[in-house]
Every structure is written in structure tokens, then in C-alpha cells.
Design an enzyme around this catalytic site. Structure first.
Site, PDB file in Angstrom:
ATOM      1  N   MET A  48       0.911  -1.213  -0.401  1.00  0.00           N
ATOM      2  CA  MET A  48       0.024  -0.095  -0.284  1.00  0.00           C
ATOM      3  C   MET A  48       1.184   0.994  -0.226  1.00  0.00           C
ATOM      4  SD  MET A  48      -3.083   0.435   2.486  1.00  0.00           S
ATOM      5  CE  MET A  48      -4.476   0.932   1.846  1.00  0.00           C
ATOM      6  N   GLU A  49       0.876   2.360  -0.777  1.00  0.00           N
ATOM      7  CA  GLU A  49       1.712   3.544  -1.113  1.00  0.00           C
ATOM      8  C   GLU A  49       1.399   4.414  -0.316  1.00  0.00           C
ATOM      9  OE1 GLU A  49      -2.247   4.135  -3.740  1.00  0.00           O
ATOM     10  OE2 GLU A  49      -0.956   2.700  -2.776  1.00  0.00           O
ATOM     11  N   GLU A  83       4.224   0.629  -5.894  1.00  0.00           N
ATOM     12  CA  GLU A  83       4.386   1.432  -4.522  1.00  0.00           C
ATOM     13  C   GLU A  83       5.176   2.762  -4.774  1.00  0.00           C
ATOM     14  OE1 GLU A  83       1.520   0.145  -3.604  1.00  0.00           O
ATOM     15  OE2 GLU A  83       1.747  -1.479  -4.700  1.00  0.00           O
TER      16      GLU A  83
END
Length: 512
Positions: A48-49, A83
Site C-alpha cells: 500500500m502506497e 508502490e
């Protein structure tokens, strides 16, 4: 966790390379003094970025040669990059609402695909991306869960994270780049970052940037975001008195809630190959915008058509062809994707013939064509390894089901086993030479060059193991100093029911 630090080297290297690549290719520098990654064992997504602090499942950060395969290293490289790339395409420019999810995900998947192609075998990366698209997204498009790249409604937002939003979304970006050209694409992206930095945007704003940068009207192209389903392109050819006519017809199947769809803008890269195996004219792109269109070429002889080169559009091509034409494309097509596609299609035909008639003699064309590929040192090892891969069980089941046949797993397994041993017998000398040529003296390295050579070596080993009783695989398993070679040898022993398979499985279990 404490103690895992020594397994972060490759992820750190991949991060630095992705930062450098984004600066050089997209002109995007990182904007904070610190960039952080946390790796956790339990995380329900791959990664998750979050701005400045990316969260990863540790599977996509931690690696060592003893426990990670070359494919694991490749995933780490691609996901780390994906990401990181979100810093600009997802964070600094984000989505106005959930319906615009493909704006950040499609673009960022496309960017990480470009990065992987620059870092590794571009041909193999592209083929793997298309194989994944066909296996996941094409099935989604053909089923009850079909939805547009930009869905129109949702009940649960987690249901938005689909192959259509991600992978087909990336294909739409690739088509847009092909439609306007690389230079205009770069110009449009620079304008996109300049105009919308710090904003939450929509697909309309994304397309407006391209219209302003190129002067094109993209209203028809926008249908790719609104219409679900995989277009089918029917091909008709005519050649008479030096004139070649190529007629293309597009059909977009009905999907839940969508019927009577409008024709789409479909850019199709093509090549026309002469009887001597050379390009008759420089390869180019035809853009289909109507239901049916005919394209005219003046040529000195009837060409062999190579259509949708590089898988330039996510469509199904329906074109009659025979084994001789496919073998010709395998030998002469300068586009690696279509070279592979011809070989894959030829292999599927051979498998279907053996499923229908197990006593049929081996194909007189398939193995000799692959022998030429195996001996072609101009092709990179990773691509040669992929060309030598026999169709898979799932692939054959899908092909048979798609054509309305009855899937018989036992018949499929018997046919593919026979194909493998026939191919190994026909190419035995070349496979042995390839195995020796790709044998390493230096310590293990996960870099793309070494990984490509290992893939050819292990593919040669897997084929040889189908006819040598597992002798080569047993020796490799005993000597392997990395998980890639160890697991490849173990797989070959088990797949062929070799005498040493049980002992190898037990040794593997005891060690790991």
C-alpha cells in the site's frame, strides 16, 4: 523484524533503481527527505502506497537466494517500483472518488510494467503481462462479473480491486501511448503533472490533458473506460494484382447491463512479411474506429500478416491460419510477442490433436520450429526458455472449453506428457548444449541476466528430465545452492515420476 535486515538488500536496490528510472523516464523526483518502507508478516494486500511510508507484506520485501526464487525477486522488484511510482500517480495526483480508481492504478501498473521491461527481458515481461491479462481479466470480461474499466456503481469498495481496473486499465494507457506516439505521450504526461499536481482528478481530466497536448479528439477512445467486454477482431485478407486488402471487423460482446455497444478506437500494430521472411514495408499501426474497415496496401507479393504486435490492444484476434503459417511466423516475425504467440498457438493445436487422437504421430513442424528458436543465440535466454514451454493444463482446459468441447483432464495430461517427451527427444542435443552453456561458475545473483540464463537452463533440464529418468534433475537438486535451481529440479523429478522424487521431496521437507 530484528534479524531480517540481511534480506532487504534486493528490495533496497530495486527501490533505488525505480527512483532513478522515474527521474530519467518521467522526470519525477521524490519530494521528501525520507522515504520509508515497513514490511509486516500479516497484511491483507500485497502492498500500500501511503505517502512517505509504504506498507508491504514481507513476502515482497525480504529475500535470500536460499529461500526466494528468481520469480520472487522479480515480484519484489516490480511491486517495490509500483508502490514508489504511486508517489506521483496516486498521491500527489490522486482520485476524486472511488470510481476513478483506474486513473491511479491503471497508470501506475503501466509505469511499473515499463520499468520491468527496461530492467529485464522486455519480451518476456510483456508476454507474462498478457498471459496474466488473458487468464484473469479476459475471464472476468466474459463472465457475470464483467464491468467497465471505470465501474458505474459498487456495493463494497473492496470489489473494485479487480483485474479489469488494474490490468485492463494499464492496457488502455498503453493504447493511448500507441495512439498518440511516445513523444506526444511524454508531452502529455508532463502537462498532466504540471496541471494537476496536488489535485484529485477524474478520467475526463486525464483525457483532456492528452487532447490539449496533441490536438486529438478522444471522445471515442473514452469508450474504453465505459464499455465492458473484450472486443473480438475478425480478419479477412485479399490479394490481387499487387493489391493487398486487409478488412477488420470489431465486435464487442454483450455484458451484464450493457448491450448494443458502440465501435471503439482500437490501435493495432502490424507487420507484413514477404515470402523471403523479410518485412515488406516498415511496421506500423492501423487504427480501427468503425465496425468494419478495409486497409489497402500495394505489395509485390501476398504477405503473411503479423497483427496486434506487442499485444497492442487487449482484444481477441479471430483469423484463420494453418500450421505452416504459424511456423513461418515463429521463424521470421521480428516482433517477439507474435513470434511467441505463433509458437503457443501451434503448440495448442498439437496438443488438441493429441487429445483427440492419442496415437497420432508427432507434429512434423512444431519441434523443428522450436529447434530453430533454441539455436538462435540472437534471442535472449529468457525468451528462448519461454518459447520452449509446452502449453499448460489450465491453458488447454480453457481453450477446449472456449470452443465448446468437453474438458477431460486425464486426456489433457496424457497429451501434454507425450508432447514434452517428443519435444525433448527431438531437441535432445540442443537442450544438453543449452544446459551446459547456461551453467554458472560465479555465485548466485538475482539480476536479470543471470535469471534469464537460469530460466533457459532449468527449462532445458525440465525437458531432458522427461526422457532421462530424472538423472539430470537429481544431480542438479543435489548440487543446487539456491532455491530457483533446487525447486526447478524438484519439480522436474515430481512431474516425471522419477525414482528419486520421493527422496528429493523428503530432503526438501527436512531442510525447509
Amino acid at each position: 523484524r530484528p534479524g531480517d535486515e540481511t534480506r532487504c538488500d534486493y528490495a533496497m536496490d530495486a527501490l533505488k533503481r525505480s527512483m532513478k528510472w522515474d527521474e530519467e523516464v518521467y522526470g519525477r523526483e521524490y519530494d521528501l527527505d525520507l522515504f520509508m518502507i515497513v514490511a509486516v508478516e500479516d497484511f491483507n494486500m500485497g502492498a500500500m502506497e501511503n505517502k512517505g511510508l509504504n506498507i508491504f507484506n514481507s513476502k515482497y520485501v525480504l529475500a535470500s537466494p536460499e529461500t526466494a526464487t528468481d520469480r520472487d525477486y522479480e515480484f519484489i522488484e516490480g511491486i517495490i517500483a509500483h508502490e514508489y511510482f504511486h508517489n506521483w500517480t496516486g498521491n500527489r495526483i490522486t482520485c476524486r472518488d472511488w470510481f476513478q480508481l483506474c486513473l491511479k492504478e491503471g497508470l501506475t501498473v503501466y509505469r511499473d510494467q515499463q520499468f520491468s521491461q527496461d530492467m529485464r527481458s522486455a519480451a518476456v515481461c510483456r508476454i507474462n503481462d498478457v498471459k496474466s491479462l488473458r487468464a484473469r481479466q479476459f475471464r472476468e470480461d466474459a463472465g457475470p462479473l464483467a464491468h467497465p474499466v471505470r465501474p458505474e456503481e459498487y456495493i463494497e469498495i473492496n470489489n473494485f480491486y479487480t483485474a479489469t481496473v488494474y490490468e485492463k486499465g494499464a492496457e488502455v494507457i498503453g493504447m493511448l501511448r500507441r495512439l498518440v506516439g511516445p513523444e506526444a505521450y511524454d508531452k502529455a504526461l508532463a502537462l498532466y503533472f504540471e496541471r494537476h499536481d496536488g489535485e484529485a482528478c477524474t478520467i475526463e481530466q486525464w483525457l483532456k490533458v492528452f487532447e490539449d497536448a496533441t490536438g486529438r479528439n478522444l471522445s471515442q477512445f473514452a469508450l474504453w473506460y465505459a464499455q465492458a467486454g473484450t472486443p473480438k477482431i475478425t480478419v479477412e485478407e485479399q490479394f490481387n494484382s499487387g493489391v493487398y486488402l486487409l478488412t477488420l471487423t470489431q465486435d464487442i460482446p454483450d455484458t451484464p447491463g450493457q448491450t448494443d455497444k458502440e465501435p471503439m478506437t482500437i490501435p493495432l500494430a502490424y507487420g507484413l512479411i514477404g515470402p523471403d521472411g523479410k518485412e515488406m514495408i516498415p511496421g506500423d499501426v492501423v487504427t480501427l474506429t468503425k465496425k468494419t474497415e478495409t486497409f489497402r496496401f500495394e505489395l509485390y507479393a501476398r504477405p503473411t500478416l503479423s497483427l496486434n504486435r506487442g499485444f497492442s490492444a487487449p482484444v481477441i484476434i479471430e483469423k484463420p491460419s494453418n500450421a505452416q503459417e504459424r511456423a513461418f511466423l515463429m521463424a521470421n516475425d521480428i516482433d517477439p510477442f507474435n513470434k511467441w504467440e505463433a509458437g503457443r498457438s501451434l503448440g495448442v493445436d498439437v496438443a488438441r490433436q493429441l487429445i483427440a487422437n492419442p496415437d497420432a504421430p508427432p507434429s512434423p513442424i512444431w519441434a523443428p520450429s522450436l529447434s530453430e528458436v533454441l539455436e538462435d543465440r540472437a534471442l535472449d535466454p529468457a525468451f528462448r526458455a519461454m518459447m520452449l514451454t509446452v502449453p499448460g493444463h489450465d491453458e488447454m482446459a480453457a481453450e477446449i472449453h472456449r470452443s465448446g468441447g468437453v474438458v477431460n483432464p486425464d486426456a489433457i495430461h496424457a497429451a501434454l506428457t507425450g508432447m514434452t517427451s517428443n519435444l525433448a527427444s527431438a531437441l535432445k542435443g540442443g537442450l544438453e548444449n543449452a544446459y551446459q552453456e547456461m551453467t554458472f561458475i560465479a555465485p548466485y545473483s538475482p539480476d536479470a541476466t543471470d535469471a534469464g540464463q537460469r530460466s533457459l537452463r532449468n527449462q532445458a533440464m525440465a525437458l531432458i528430465s522427461s526422457i532421462d529418468g530424472g538423472a539430470l534433475a537429481t544431480a542438479q537438486f543435489a548440487a543446487a545452492d539456491n532455491m530457483t535451481d533446487s525447486l526447478a529440479a524438484l519439480g522436474a523429478l515430481v512431474a516425471n515420476g522419477a525414482d528419486g522424487a520421493a527422496a528429493a521431496l523428503n530432503a526438501f521437507r527436512q531442510r525447509w
